[in-house]
Design a protein around this motif. Structure first.
Motif, PDB file in Angstrom:
ATOM      1  N   HIS A   1       0.670  -1.380   0.173  1.00  0.00           N
ATOM      2  CA  HIS A   1      -0.064  -0.008   0.161  1.00  0.00           C
ATOM      3  C   HIS A   1       0.677   1.440  -0.085  1.00  0.00           C
ATOM      4  CE1 HIS A   1      -2.245   3.187   1.869  1.00  0.00           C
ATOM      5  NE2 HIS A   1      -2.777   3.047   1.146  1.00  0.00           N
ATOM      6  N   LYS A   2       0.760   2.211  -1.135  1.00  0.00           N
ATOM      7  CA  LYS A   2       1.460   3.332  -0.731  1.00  0.00           C
ATOM      8  C   LYS A   2       0.479   4.227  -1.689  1.00  0.00           C
ATOM      9  CE  LYS A   2       5.206   6.234  -1.727  1.00  0.00           C
ATOM     10  NZ  LYS A   2       6.350   6.322  -0.650  1.00  0.00           N
ATOM     11  N   SER A   3       0.876   5.537  -0.302  1.00  0.00           N
ATOM     12  CA  SER A   3      -0.298   7.188  -1.134  1.00  0.00           C
ATOM     13  C   SER A   3       1.223   8.017  -1.385  1.00  0.00           C
ATOM     14  CB  SER A   3      -0.600   7.335   0.693  1.00  0.00           C
ATOM     15  OG  SER A   3      -1.798   6.766   1.012  1.00  0.00           O
TER      16      SER A   3
ATOM     17  N   SER B   1       4.382   4.118 -17.845  1.00  0.00           N
ATOM     18  CA  SER B   1       3.259   4.504 -16.566  1.00  0.00           C
ATOM     19  C   SER B   1       4.713   5.780 -16.456  1.00  0.00           C
ATOM     20  CB  SER B   1       2.575   3.387 -16.890  1.00  0.00           C
ATOM     21  OG  SER B   1       2.041   3.161 -17.222  1.00  0.00           O
ATOM     22  N   VAL B   2       3.895   5.999 -15.701  1.00  0.00           N
ATOM     23  CA  VAL B   2       4.015   7.375 -14.213  1.00  0.00           C
ATOM     24  C   VAL B   2       4.418   6.222 -13.326  1.00  0.00           C
ATOM     25  CG1 VAL B   2       3.443   9.607 -13.270  1.00  0.00           C
ATOM     26  CG2 VAL B   2       3.982   9.046 -15.697  1.00  0.00           C
ATOM     27  N   VAL B   3       2.915   5.935 -13.040  1.00  0.00           N
ATOM     28  CA  VAL B   3       2.290   5.341 -11.927  1.00  0.00           C
ATOM     29  C   VAL B   3       1.842   3.795 -12.051  1.00  0.00           C
ATOM     30  CG1 VAL B   3       0.700   5.291  -9.467  1.00  0.00           C
ATOM     31  CG2 VAL B   3       1.805   7.209 -10.118  1.00  0.00           C
ATOM     32  N   ILE B   4       2.382   2.617 -11.348  1.00  0.00           N
ATOM     33  CA  ILE B   4       2.144   1.290 -11.544  1.00  0.00           C
ATOM     34  C   ILE B   4       1.236   0.621 -10.736  1.00  0.00           C
ATOM     35  CG2 ILE B   4       2.094  -1.338 -12.100  1.00  0.00           C
ATOM     36  CD1 ILE B   4       4.029  -0.144 -14.990  1.00  0.00           C
TER      37      ILE B   4
ATOM     38  N   THR C   1      -2.685  -1.079  -3.316  1.00  0.00           N
ATOM     39  CA  THR C   1      -3.415  -0.494  -2.614  1.00  0.00           C
ATOM     40  C   THR C   1      -2.631   0.863  -2.826  1.00  0.00           C
ATOM     41  OG1 THR C   1      -5.308  -1.729  -1.593  1.00  0.00           O
ATOM     42  CG2 THR C   1      -5.905   0.305  -1.836  1.00  0.00           C
ATOM     43  N   VAL C   2      -3.321   1.708  -4.121  1.00  0.00           N
ATOM     44  CA  VAL C   2      -2.489   3.057  -4.186  1.00  0.00           C
ATOM     45  C   VAL C   2      -3.150   4.228  -4.009  1.00  0.00           C
ATOM     46  CG1 VAL C   2      -0.871   4.581  -5.218  1.00  0.00           C
ATOM     47  CG2 VAL C   2      -1.152   1.868  -6.095  1.00  0.00           C
ATOM     48  N   ASP C   3      -3.157   5.371  -3.115  1.00  0.00           N
ATOM     49  CA  ASP C   3      -4.283   6.103  -2.651  1.00  0.00           C
ATOM     50  C   ASP C   3      -3.333   8.372  -3.472  1.00  0.00           C
ATOM     51  OD1 ASP C   3      -5.550   4.671  -1.524  1.00  0.00           O
ATOM     52  OD2 ASP C   3      -4.407   5.792   0.440  1.00  0.00           O
ATOM     53  N   LEU C   4      -3.746   8.116  -4.702  1.00  0.00           N
ATOM     54  CA  LEU C   4      -2.952   9.777  -5.760  1.00  0.00           C
ATOM     55  C   LEU C   4      -3.736  10.716  -4.475  1.00  0.00           C
ATOM     56  CD1 LEU C   4      -2.431   7.768  -8.482  1.00  0.00           C
ATOM     57  CD2 LEU C   4      -1.099   8.435  -7.133  1.00  0.00           C
ATOM     58  N   ILE C   5      -3.215  11.198  -4.078  1.00  0.00           N
ATOM     59  CA  ILE C   5      -4.652  12.552  -3.610  1.00  0.00           C
ATOM     60  C   ILE C   5      -3.828  14.079  -4.204  1.00  0.00           C
ATOM     61  CG2 ILE C   5      -4.965  13.448  -1.618  1.00  0.00           C
ATOM     62  CD1 ILE C   5      -5.550  10.522   0.070  1.00  0.00           C
TER      63      ILE C   5
ATOM     64  N   ASN D   1      -3.911  -6.171 -11.872  1.00  0.00           N
ATOM     65  CA  ASN D   1      -4.190  -7.216 -11.427  1.00  0.00           C
ATOM     66  C   ASN D   1      -4.618  -7.345 -10.348  1.00  0.00           C
ATOM     67  OD1 ASN D   1      -2.926  -8.880 -14.327  1.00  0.00           O
ATOM     68  ND2 ASN D   1      -0.823  -8.807 -13.139  1.00  0.00           N
ATOM     69  N   LYS D   2      -5.617  -7.109  -9.996  1.00  0.00           N
ATOM     70  CA  LYS D   2      -6.658  -7.528  -8.894  1.00  0.00           C
ATOM     71  C   LYS D   2      -5.780  -6.105  -7.652  1.00  0.00           C
ATOM     72  CE  LYS D   2      -7.546 -12.507  -8.945  1.00  0.00           C
ATOM     73  NZ  LYS D   2      -7.272 -13.012  -8.534  1.00  0.00           N
ATOM     74  N   SER D   3      -6.154  -4.723  -8.767  1.00  0.00           N
ATOM     75  CA  SER D   3      -4.865  -4.172  -7.416  1.00  0.00           C
ATOM     76  C   SER D   3      -6.635  -2.482  -7.553  1.00  0.00           C
ATOM     77  CB  SER D   3      -4.200  -3.051  -8.191  1.00  0.00           C
ATOM     78  OG  SER D   3      -2.825  -4.424  -8.406  1.00  0.00           O
ATOM     79  N   GLU D   4      -6.585  -1.957  -6.569  1.00  0.00           N
ATOM     80  CA  GLU D   4      -7.441  -0.934  -6.684  1.00  0.00           C
ATOM     81  C   GLU D   4      -6.097   0.459  -6.023  1.00  0.00           C
ATOM     82  OE1 GLU D   4      -9.658  -1.516  -2.782  1.00  0.00           O
ATOM     83  OE2 GLU D   4     -11.115  -2.933  -4.208  1.00  0.00           O
ATOM     84  N   VAL D   5      -6.958   1.870  -6.664  1.00  0.00           N
ATOM     85  CA  VAL D   5      -5.843   2.709  -6.789  1.00  0.00           C
ATOM     86  C   VAL D   5      -7.650   3.834  -6.289  1.00  0.00           C
ATOM     87  CG1 VAL D   5      -5.167   4.508  -8.123  1.00  0.00           C
ATOM     88  CG2 VAL D   5      -4.237   2.383  -7.764  1.00  0.00           C
ATOM     89  N   TYR D   6      -7.230   4.640  -5.417  1.00  0.00           N
ATOM     90  CA  TYR D   6      -8.468   5.418  -5.310  1.00  0.00           C
ATOM     91  C   TYR D   6      -7.609   7.336  -5.773  1.00  0.00           C
ATOM     92  CZ  TYR D   6     -10.422   1.772  -2.196  1.00  0.00           C
ATOM     93  OH  TYR D   6     -10.622   0.790  -1.866  1.00  0.00           O
ATOM     94  N   ILE D   7      -8.268   8.155  -6.643  1.00  0.00           N
ATOM     95  CA  ILE D   7      -7.738   9.079  -7.091  1.00  0.00           C
ATOM     96  C   ILE D   7      -8.469   9.964  -6.397  1.00  0.00           C
ATOM     97  CG2 ILE D   7      -7.675  10.121  -9.148  1.00  0.00           C
ATOM     98  CD1 ILE D   7      -7.106   7.545 -10.782  1.00  0.00           C
ATOM     99  N   SER D   8      -8.498  10.911  -6.012  1.00  0.00           N
ATOM    100  CA  SER D   8      -8.791  12.454  -5.893  1.00  0.00           C
ATOM    101  C   SER D   8      -8.398  13.884  -6.045  1.00  0.00           C
ATOM    102  CB  SER D   8      -9.471  11.981  -3.801  1.00  0.00           C
ATOM    103  OG  SER D   8      -9.651  13.225  -3.167  1.00  0.00           O
TER     104      SER D   8
END
Length: 461
Positions: A65-67, A81-84, A90-94, A123-130
């Motif tokens: 997990h990384k924010s 890419s820039v972010v993979i 799980t990645v948070d981009l805020i 591949n079963k990952s989640e990213v939250y972009i806000s």
């Protein structure tokens, strides 16, 4: 983009309108004209697996997990890419800005697997972009979701892209994107604002402004499932939607403009490609191409459902069903000589509820096209066969009205008002096939219509 007046609620008696802009108001398309002049080249060897899930300056993988918050993330490398986010991470981009330069050497990989995308989720990952701003150039999708159980959640995203295959939000391989509060501009060819690819992608978009200026760049490219709600957009050189095969699409409380081919183009890539379903509810589609219909069907079995929906066309053509498909560049209707393996007749039914529609129906060369009016709908138009043998059908409930604008011959004609008082003939006549089972209630009768025309069986002599 033409400034659009978006009705905030078609359901509200006291509706209001606002003027909206898009990211091309901030970054002029002329600044990236050389990028946008590059055509997508798909004549390359095809690799049927993802090749770039580990090339980026910011990689999160293997259930980590990384924010990233209040940062500027960027790269200028090709095929990168820039972010993979991959392998269950799980990645948070805020409150973050993402800048992508660098070309894609393989547009098949870019299209099907997200090569060179600014943000690649796989591949079963989640990213939250806000509260994120993404700018991509040279041919890079903004956000790409690939693979089953891969999900991207978005709230408040601004996107600008140039170059080929630089879609806004892109899902494939059963990946899912759920987004709200989005503004997006794509300047290149074949760069839709919201796009699914094969294997199917799933996109759910709420409250968005979308603009594309390249050929073949739709607001929605539907392959899988796509639901748009409260979206205003303009596709300058494309239909508002391409919908392919057995895809399911919906558009609720949307106002869209299409500049080429049709308002909606629904087509198949091969015979037996399943039933395509599309719903438009409390929406408006304007078509500025002077020759284009509101709806076009080619090589597909399809059902379109219209509720409280309006089409505005320069052509005065409501729907076309044809023995045809689309060229690879999505710039022209393809005939048998273009791709004989993908050509077949269209079989389409349009179901209309509480809508007022204007325009003609045209069927070509073995195709069938039927339209069904219910719940106080009103249609002004006629039907005709453009080429060869084709079949048209019209049905009306007792509350709906047909204002006839030309002589029409139908395979099927049904009317819940047996007196046909809901048909305004304007002196034109309607023929029906008395041998067709759907017309059994007419029993071969001739009925005089108000306005001087009549309904009568087709002569077999």
């Amino acid at each position: 983009m033409r400034k659009a007046s978006l009705i905030l609620s078609f359901l509200s008696a006291a509706s209001a309108s606002i003027v909206v802009g898009d990211p091309s108001d901030t970054i002029p398309a002329s600044q990236w004209a050389s990028d946008n002049a590059i055509k997508a080249n798909y004549d390359v060897p095809v690799i049927y697996y993802q090749t770039n899930a580990d090339t980026a300056p910011y990689i999160v993988k293997d259930r980590q997990h990384k924010s990233y918050q209040n940062e500027v993330l960027q790269t200028e490398s090709n095929d990168t890419s820039v972010v993979i986010a991959t392998n269950g991470s799980t990645v948070d981009l805020i409150d973050t800005k993402i800048i992508k330069f660098g070309y894609s050497s393989d547009l098949i990989q870019a299209s099907f697997f997200g090569l060179n995308a600014a943000v690649l989720v796989a591949n079963k990952s989640e990213v939250y972009i806000s509260d994120v701003n993404i700018t991509s150039h040279n041919g890079a999708a903004n956000v790409y979701a690939y693979g089953s159980d891969t999900v991207v959640y978005i709230d408040n995203l601004w996107m600008y892209s140039s170059g080929p295959v630089s879609h806004g939000l892109y899902a494939s391989g059963n990946g899912t994107i759920k987004a709200k509060n989005v503004r997006t501009y794509s300047g290149g060819n074949r760069c839709s604002s919201f796009s699914g690819d094969n294997p199917a992608g799933y996109l759910y978009i709420d409250d968005a402004v979308a603009h594309t200026s390249g050929i073949g760049s739709a607001i929605g490219f539907v392959l899988g499932e796509m639901n748009l709600t409260n979206v205003v957009g303009s596709a300058d050189k494309s239909p508002a939607f391409f919908s392919i095969g057995d895809a399911h699409g919906s558009c609720t409380n949307c106002e869209l403009e299409a500049g080429l081919l049709a308002g909606l183009v629904i087509f198949g890539l091969s015979e037996g490609s399943g039933v395509n379903l599309f719903h438009l509810d409390h929406s408006k589609v304007t078509v500025t191409d002077e020759t284009a219909p509101a709806l076009w069907f080619g090589g597909i079995t399809a059902e379109v459902y219209l509720r409280h929906t309006e089409f505005v066309t320069e052509s005065n053509i409501l729907a076309v069903a044809n023995y045809s498909t689309i060229t690879q560049e999505f710039n022209f209707y393809a005939g048998y000589d273009d791709d004989p393996t993908a050509i077949s007749a269209a079989h389409a039914q349009v179901y209309v509820e509480h809508s007022t529609l204007t325009g003609d129906l045209i069927a070509y060369n073995g195709s069938t096209l039927g339209i069904h009016f219910t719940d106080h709908s009103y249609w002004t138009g006629k039907g005709s066969v453009g080429y060869g043998v084709a079949h048209l059908g019209v049905s009306l409930d007792a509350s709906s009205t047909w204002n006839v604008t030309g002589n029409t011959s139908l395979q099927n004609l049904t009317n819940a008002d047996t007196t046909f008082s809901n048909v305004i003939s304007n002196g034109f006549s309607i023929k029906y096939n008395s041998s067709a089972p759907a017309n059994s209630a007419l029993r071969g009768k001739t009925i005089k219509l108000q306005g001087g025309g009549r309904v009568s069986p087709i002569s077999t002599k």
